[in-house]
Motif scaffolding. Structure first.
Motif, PDB file in Angstrom:
ATOM      1  N   PRO A 180      -4.577  10.450  -3.243  1.00  0.00           N
ATOM      2  CA  PRO A 180      -3.842   9.470  -4.048  1.00  0.00           C
ATOM      3  C   PRO A 180      -3.540  10.011  -5.438  1.00  0.00           C
ATOM      4  N   THR A 181      -2.569  10.900  -5.521  1.00  0.00           N
ATOM      5  CA  THR A 181      -2.215  11.577  -6.764  1.00  0.00           C
ATOM      6  C   THR A 181      -0.700  11.561  -6.931  1.00  0.00           C
ATOM      7  N   PRO A 182      -0.180  12.011  -8.066  1.00  0.00           N
ATOM      8  CA  PRO A 182       1.283  12.056  -8.240  1.00  0.00           C
ATOM      9  C   PRO A 182       1.988  12.913  -7.201  1.00  0.00           C
ATOM     10  N   ARG A 183       1.276  13.861  -6.578  1.00  0.00           N
ATOM     11  CA  ARG A 183       1.919  14.676  -5.547  1.00  0.00           C
ATOM     12  C   ARG A 183       2.250  13.873  -4.298  1.00  0.00           C
ATOM     13  N   LEU A 184       1.752  12.648  -4.215  1.00  0.00           N
ATOM     14  CA  LEU A 184       2.146  11.781  -3.114  1.00  0.00           C
ATOM     15  C   LEU A 184       3.658  11.566  -3.123  1.00  0.00           C
ATOM     16  N   LEU A 185       4.268  11.625  -4.289  1.00  0.00           N
ATOM     17  CA  LEU A 185       5.724  11.494  -4.373  1.00  0.00           C
ATOM     18  C   LEU A 185       6.404  12.638  -3.626  1.00  0.00           C
ATOM     19  N   GLU A 186       5.896  13.848  -3.797  1.00  0.00           N
ATOM     20  CA  GLU A 186       6.446  14.999  -3.065  1.00  0.00           C
ATOM     21  C   GLU A 186       6.237  14.834  -1.563  1.00  0.00           C
ATOM     22  N   GLY A 187       5.046  14.383  -1.177  1.00  0.00           N
ATOM     23  CA  GLY A 187       4.783  14.145   0.234  1.00  0.00           C
ATOM     24  C   GLY A 187       5.674  13.053   0.801  1.00  0.00           C
ATOM     25  N   SER A 188       5.933  12.020   0.010  1.00  0.00           N
ATOM     26  CA  SER A 188       6.809  10.927   0.459  1.00  0.00           C
ATOM     27  C   SER A 188       8.229  11.433   0.683  1.00  0.00           C
ATOM     28  N   ARG A 189       8.701  12.275  -0.194  1.00  0.00           N
ATOM     29  CA  ARG A 189      10.036  12.833  -0.018  1.00  0.00           C
ATOM     30  C   ARG A 189      10.132  13.645   1.266  1.00  0.00           C
ATOM     31  N   LEU A 190       9.089  14.443   1.532  1.00  0.00           N
ATOM     32  CA  LEU A 190       9.076  15.235   2.763  1.00  0.00           C
ATOM     33  C   LEU A 190       9.058  14.333   3.990  1.00  0.00           C
ATOM     34  N   LEU A 191       8.220  13.291   3.961  1.00  0.00           N
ATOM     35  CA  LEU A 191       8.140  12.389   5.101  1.00  0.00           C
ATOM     36  C   LEU A 191       9.474  11.687   5.328  1.00  0.00           C
ATOM     37  N   GLY A 195     -27.643   7.273 -18.395  1.00  0.00           N
ATOM     38  CA  GLY A 195     -26.827   6.978 -19.565  1.00  0.00           C
ATOM     39  C   GLY A 195     -25.460   7.627 -19.578  1.00  0.00           C
ATOM     40  N   VAL A 196     -25.046   8.200 -18.434  1.00  0.00           N
ATOM     41  CA  VAL A 196     -23.724   8.835 -18.364  1.00  0.00           C
ATOM     42  C   VAL A 196     -22.688   7.780 -17.971  1.00  0.00           C
ATOM     43  N   PRO A 197     -21.627   7.583 -18.767  1.00  0.00           N
ATOM     44  CA  PRO A 197     -20.578   6.625 -18.387  1.00  0.00           C
ATOM     45  C   PRO A 197     -19.860   7.074 -17.118  1.00  0.00           C
ATOM     46  N   VAL A 198     -19.695   6.153 -16.170  1.00  0.00           N
ATOM     47  CA  VAL A 198     -19.037   6.449 -14.902  1.00  0.00           C
ATOM     48  C   VAL A 198     -17.833   5.523 -14.734  1.00  0.00           C
ATOM     49  N   PHE A 199     -16.693   6.130 -14.440  1.00  0.00           N
ATOM     50  CA  PHE A 199     -15.454   5.375 -14.201  1.00  0.00           C
ATOM     51  C   PHE A 199     -15.058   5.613 -12.745  1.00  0.00           C
ATOM     52  N   ARG A 200     -15.045   4.549 -11.950  1.00  0.00           N
ATOM     53  CA  ARG A 200     -14.781   4.659 -10.521  1.00  0.00           C
ATOM     54  C   ARG A 200     -13.298   4.429 -10.218  1.00  0.00           C
ATOM     55  N   ILE A 201     -12.722   5.322  -9.403  1.00  0.00           N
ATOM     56  CA  ILE A 201     -11.321   5.134  -9.025  1.00  0.00           C
ATOM     57  C   ILE A 201     -11.155   5.296  -7.515  1.00  0.00           C
ATOM     58  N   GLU A 202     -10.187   4.605  -6.978  1.00  0.00           N
ATOM     59  CA  GLU A 202      -9.756   4.766  -5.592  1.00  0.00           C
ATOM     60  C   GLU A 202      -8.445   4.001  -5.408  1.00  0.00           C
ATOM     61  N   PRO A 203      -7.326   4.593  -5.827  1.00  0.00           N
ATOM     62  CA  PRO A 203      -6.040   3.910  -5.705  1.00  0.00           C
ATOM     63  C   PRO A 203      -5.723   3.587  -4.250  1.00  0.00           C
ATOM     64  N   ARG A 204      -5.325   2.351  -3.992  1.00  0.00           N
ATOM     65  CA  ARG A 204      -5.000   1.911  -2.632  1.00  0.00           C
ATOM     66  C   ARG A 204      -3.515   1.654  -2.437  1.00  0.00           C
ATOM     67  N   ASP A 205      -2.744   1.744  -3.522  1.00  0.00           N
ATOM     68  CA  ASP A 205      -1.300   1.552  -3.387  1.00  0.00           C
ATOM     69  C   ASP A 205      -0.608   2.388  -4.455  1.00  0.00           C
ATOM     70  N   PHE A 206       0.730   2.360  -4.450  1.00  0.00           N
ATOM     71  CA  PHE A 206       1.505   3.203  -5.368  1.00  0.00           C
ATOM     72  C   PHE A 206       1.205   2.869  -6.826  1.00  0.00           C
ATOM     73  N   GLU A 207       1.172   1.587  -7.128  1.00  0.00           N
ATOM     74  CA  GLU A 207       0.926   1.182  -8.510  1.00  0.00           C
ATOM     75  C   GLU A 207      -0.477   1.574  -8.950  1.00  0.00           C
ATOM     76  N   GLY A 208      -1.415   1.596  -8.000  1.00  0.00           N
ATOM     77  CA  GLY A 208      -2.769   2.011  -8.325  1.00  0.00           C
ATOM     78  C   GLY A 208      -2.831   3.452  -8.809  1.00  0.00           C
ATOM     79  N   ILE A 209      -1.973   4.303  -8.244  1.00  0.00           N
ATOM     80  CA  ILE A 209      -1.908   5.698  -8.700  1.00  0.00           C
ATOM     81  C   ILE A 209      -1.351   5.748 -10.120  1.00  0.00           C
ATOM     82  N   ALA A 210      -0.285   5.004 -10.356  1.00  0.00           N
ATOM     83  CA  ALA A 210       0.338   4.997 -11.683  1.00  0.00           C
ATOM     84  C   ALA A 210      -0.630   4.487 -12.749  1.00  0.00           C
TER      85      ALA A 210
END
Length: 298
Positions: free
Chosen positions: A276-287, A124-139
């Motif tokens: 797949p988190t907002p810190r991907l933006l920091e990683g993208s800048r570094l790359l 009976g525990v509500p489960v919300f599944r996530i797995e962003p596969r693109d930039f908009e998915g993170i947002a």
């Protein structure tokens, strides 16, 4: 005989419908990355996160104060380290998790044991599944999690900052000369990513050309000979930890490899690109910065 009965009945019905309306107004719903609508009678107060990435997303969406459980390696932000752990993402301690009485569990679509997650749902525990596969998915993950936790304003702001930052990077590198790139996910077996992977999308965003981007698997295994034949201009690696650069040192045994000859062996902390988190933006800048360095060494 009972002249006031219709009036009293009307009042009772009004109260009843008012209560129902209030319950419906408090209900919050969101579509998870499994395509299922998850609804709660009210915003979640006790949330359990079953992946380090979900933990980061929850904090970024303003729901950090609602977290009561995380899994191993949930190390960002620092506050997450202090929370009770309920095992690893691939082996959950369900007994401990249930005793913490979560009213919402955030699961990882392909990373958590399906049978354990399904057992939570049967309890009976509500489960919300996530797995962003693109930039908009993170947002949208930020926005959806914030919706379920009642922190919509903060989630919306975090999502917009992420979108805006990526849009600026895309505009800045839209006309950049292409750079052949190899990104190393793991060393043994040797693994990389294709263009459909989130990291592959970052490479493309920065004007890179993933030398194994056309492979069918998201995270393909390759042979060392295949890498030498591809002869990338840039070799990027994360490594076993946030500071371990040993994977890059390994490739120096091949001085004729273009990336080695030009000293284009670059390290990016894995949590900045592999979650797949907002810190991907920091990683993208570094790359993107690393690819600019490589362009300057031509």
């Amino acid at each position: 005989m009972f002249p006031r009965l219709p009036v009293m009945l009307g009042v009772l019905l009004a109260v009843l419908f008012g209560l129902v309306g209030r319950v419906l107004a408090d209900e919050v719903c969101a579509i998870d990355d499994g395509g299922r609508e998850v609804c709660l009678a009210a915003p979640a107060q006790r949330i359990a996160s079953l992946s380090p990435g979900a933990t980061e997303l929850l904090f970024a969406s303003g729901a950090g104060d609602r977290l009561v459980a995380v899994v191993d390696h949930s190390d960002f932000p620092p506050e997450a380290v202090k929370l009770p752990s309920v095992g690893s993402h691939d082996r959950l301690d369900l007994e401990r998790l249930v005793t913490l009485q979560p009213d919402l569990v955030i699961a990882w679509v392909t990373g958590n044991p399906a049978e354990q997650v399904e057992r939570l749902e049967r309890l009976g525990v509500p489960v919300f599944r996530i797995e962003p596969r693109d930039f908009e998915g993170i947002a949208t993950a930020l926005e959806r999690l914030a919706r379920l936790a009642g922190s919509e304003a903060q989630g919306r702001q975090a999502a917009e900052r992420f979108r805006q930052g990526l849009a600026e990077l895309a505009a800045r590198h839209a006309d950049a000369p292409p750079v052949p790139v190899f990104y190393q996910v793991w060393d043994s077996p040797l693994m990389t990513v294709n263009d459909e992977h989130l990291i592959g999308k970052v490479v493309t965003l920065c004007g890179g050309v993933n030398v194994f981007g056309d492979l069918s698997r998201l995270v393909p295994r390759i042979g060392e000979e295949a890498l030498l034949a591809a002869d990338p201009e840039v070799l990027l690696a994360g490594g076993r930890g946030e500071e371990n650069r040993s994977w890059l040192d390994y490739w120096r045994r091949y001085p004729d490899l273009t990336a080695v000859a030009r000293d284009n062996l670059f390290f990016v902390p894995p949590s900045l690109l592999q979650r797949p988190t907002p810190r991907l933006l920091e990683g993208s800048r570094l790359l993107c910065e690393k690819l600019e360095v490589a362009r300057g060494r031509r």
